[in-house]
Design an enzyme around this catalytic site. Sequence first.
Site, PDB file in Angstrom:
ATOM      1  N   LYS A   1      40.841  15.269  13.677  1.00 30.81           N
ATOM      2  CA  LYS A   1      40.974  14.368  14.817  1.00 30.81           C
ATOM      3  C   LYS A   1      42.216  13.513  14.626  1.00 30.81           C
ATOM      4  O   LYS A   1      42.625  13.245  13.491  1.00 30.81           O
ATOM      5  CB  LYS A   1      39.719  13.514  15.008  1.00 30.81           C
TER       6      LYS A   1
ATOM      7  N   THR B   1      38.082  10.428  18.887  1.00 32.43           N
ATOM      8  CA  THR B   1      38.056   9.071  19.459  1.00 32.43           C
ATOM      9  C   THR B   1      38.885   9.078  20.742  1.00 32.43           C
ATOM     10  O   THR B   1      38.365   9.458  21.795  1.00 32.43           O
ATOM     11  CB  THR B   1      38.593   8.013  18.464  1.00 32.43           C
TER      12      THR B   1
ATOM     13  N   GLU C   1      48.105   9.539  21.070  1.00 35.20           N
ATOM     14  CA  GLU C   1      47.693   8.679  22.181  1.00 35.20           C
ATOM     15  C   GLU C   1      48.798   8.578  23.232  1.00 35.20           C
ATOM     16  O   GLU C   1      49.901   8.138  22.942  1.00 35.20           O
ATOM     17  CB  GLU C   1      47.320   7.289  21.651  1.00 35.20           C
TER      18      GLU C   1
ATOM     19  N   THR D   1      45.424  11.015   5.076  1.00 33.81           N
ATOM     20  CA  THR D   1      45.611  11.626   6.392  1.00 33.81           C
ATOM     21  C   THR D   1      44.601  11.038   7.364  1.00 33.81           C
ATOM     22  O   THR D   1      43.852  10.148   7.006  1.00 33.81           O
ATOM     23  CB  THR D   1      45.453  13.155   6.355  1.00 33.81           C
TER      24      THR D   1
ATOM     25  N   ASN E   1      46.012   1.276  24.115  1.00 33.98           N
ATOM     26  CA  ASN E   1      45.915   0.340  22.998  1.00 33.98           C
ATOM     27  C   ASN E   1      45.906  -1.121  23.406  1.00 33.98           C
ATOM     28  O   ASN E   1      45.669  -2.003  22.581  1.00 33.98           O
ATOM     29  CB  ASN E   1      47.015   0.624  21.979  1.00 33.98           C
TER      30      ASN E   1
ATOM     31  N   THR F   1      37.780  -3.003  24.846  1.00 36.41           N
ATOM     32  CA  THR F   1      37.110  -3.593  26.018  1.00 36.41           C
ATOM     33  C   THR F   1      36.643  -2.531  26.998  1.00 36.41           C
ATOM     34  O   THR F   1      36.862  -1.349  26.809  1.00 36.41           O
ATOM     35  CB  THR F   1      38.060  -4.575  26.718  1.00 36.41           C
TER      36      THR F   1
END
Lengths: 383, 383
Positions: B159, B133, B256, B170, B378, B383
């Site tokens: 991932k 992702t 991230e 997990t 985030n 969007t």
Amino acid sequence: MAGGVACGVRKSGVRDLGLLYSELPCETAAVFTRNAFEGAPLGVTREAVEAGGVRAVVANSGNANAATGAQGIRDAYAMQGLAAEALGIEAEQVAVASTGVIGERLPMGNVSAGVRAAASELGGGGFEEAILTTDTRVKEAVAWVEVGGRTVTVGGTAKGSGMIHPNMGTMLAFLTTDAAVERECIQKTLSRVTDLTFNRVSVDGDTSPSDMALLMANGAAGNEPLTLDSEDYPLFAKAVESVARELAREIARDGEGATRLVEVVVEGAAGEEDAAALAKSVVGSNLVKAAVFGEDANWGRVLVAMGYSGVAFDPEGVDLWFGPVKVFSRGEPAEHEEAEANTTLGGDEVRITASLSEGEASATVWGCDLSYEYVRINGSYRT
Amino acid sequence: MAGGVACGVRKSGVRDLGLLYSELPCETAAVFTRNAFEGAPLGVTREAVEAGGVRAVVANSGNANAATGAQGIRDAYAMQGLAAEALGIEAEQVAVASTGVIGERLPMGNVSAGVRAAASELGGGGFEEAILTTDTRVKEAVAWVEVGGRTVTVGGTAKGSGMIHPNMGTMLAFLTTDAAVERECIQKTLSRVTDLTFNRVSVDGDTSPSDMALLMANGAAGNEPLTLDSEDYPLFAKAVESVARELAREIARDGEGATRLVEVVVEGAAGEEDAAALAKSVVGSNLVKAAVFGEDANWGRVLVAMGYSGVAFDPEGVDLWFGPVKVFSRGEPAEHEEAEANTTLGGDEVRITASLSEGEASATVWGCDLSYEYVRINGSYRT
């Protein structure tokens, strides 16, 4: 009487040392951080509060005097002694509070000069400013209430704005009242109010080792000393709670880097503890906080945060609202315009409400969004 | 055999649907999220794994099929059926996994076309890509080990990279081996390895409702089926652990917005659970993470995070290191050059070590720093 001066603990030249002083003797209650690491001033203040008769506070910002070992404890006692000397009272009548960088020794020369200067300018104001660190504004609240035929004032000031998370004693908060209050009564009042207000704020999930809240009552209003059984006690407790709640909301609103206040309400929980745990999990989620910053009503993240809160509940019994817009109903997405839900995140205050089917208990907690500015502040705090 | 295609669940046109398939029957073990909200695919997959004989996985990114109600469950079963039909096997032999946006219905037309395309291109690769992702790269690991005279391969892919936090089943991780392994043995192996690896990663404190790890063993290596008592079982378990650890570290490194991997080691704890809880508290602290991002060796924040972990320990017995630089020793700041400590935060990997005086247990956990990019990702995910 209160005062605050700049004595050079903070390098920017802003006010960084304050004194708060009651000419009358006080009953004083205190709550402290639950962090296993405790700043040196907390032990000194706990000792003073337990001895009874605390009527003054000396507080500095810019340095927390925490993780400073035995030297830190000597410095905290020295700071207490300096304030007592300047005010002409006993050392055990002075509470000590420090907030700021952890792990560096207090610059005692600056503190000594600052205490003398603050004592000579008592009444000139500035205490509220002197306790701030990364806060962007002072936090003050006041309430009046009729107690035993006398009008009683409850006032308070507090500082945030990072290392703020529920399940603590609290950040720094100093509440004062001219009511007469008995000792057991004042401590129970502060403990309960802290649970309902300061312990329901989260800026970043970090519980500081310097957290402390004091409530000082000097009886100048002339009422019969309040006990838990006094007819007017509930009114007084409500006044203290309203002052603390206003300060708690201001701390959340002024969280490091915050652009908006987030209020999360959980209703229909099995008990108040459950409701608070669920609401804290939502308000503490980085993903929820970042979504609020981005004005994205990503309600799935709210459900997820409730799901890992550790509280057992039936997901099929959950309703969820962003402001007035219902986004989830009994385990299913609710029909709504995404743009309309996003609009509820555009203002200064955001409200997220979750309703469960477990019982009648509810809780409200406060936090803020997660912005670039939070990262900037905390990536460069010491430098 | 594995394959992955782009079928339009993700709008960017990248690979978003993958199939993993063993021509031989398998023993398959699974662990799942502990979030109270669970994505629809997890129930379907749990049912299949419990029935025994899972030999295929169909997975998509871009949509988690979570918080989608009864329709979501129907869609997950439909996805399972589509994969079974395309592979010519029974529906109960297919595990289903979805990851991505929460609360939106799976676009089943795209999924259907994607499953057929992936089945026709099996062996062409791309499964590792199709499950990503916000990850910036694929995560793969492999280990070889001699078991009962046969060389056995353990491979895996996973991932991340947001909504990642210890105390979960997990994130998505798929491990495969050609070893023959008995059923009880494979489930115990995966559960223990998950505790030691995937459950010790934290990117942001959020536990996803889609988390799942599978370990599939098809016995192609021809060894005697492994049991917990097999002489070579410890070697096999170590191989699975090393693959899972490598994937766990890659997930943390690719968190991230992450610019560096953070490894926190706690030694001298009373028990392994205490050690892991202390280390997770440090690696999960926003303030520690922001300090690492800013290359500021703000060790006070590490102590504070240990202090609110909920684990009881003696603060006076704590030693602390940033890389090789000792910054805190037995409750007192340790003499060191601040610049030297900051330098240890400059590389791709950061190691923080805390040593207690409580016992002999230790634990290692992995996380990443908190950057502006995390907030950007985030604040605008949907969007």
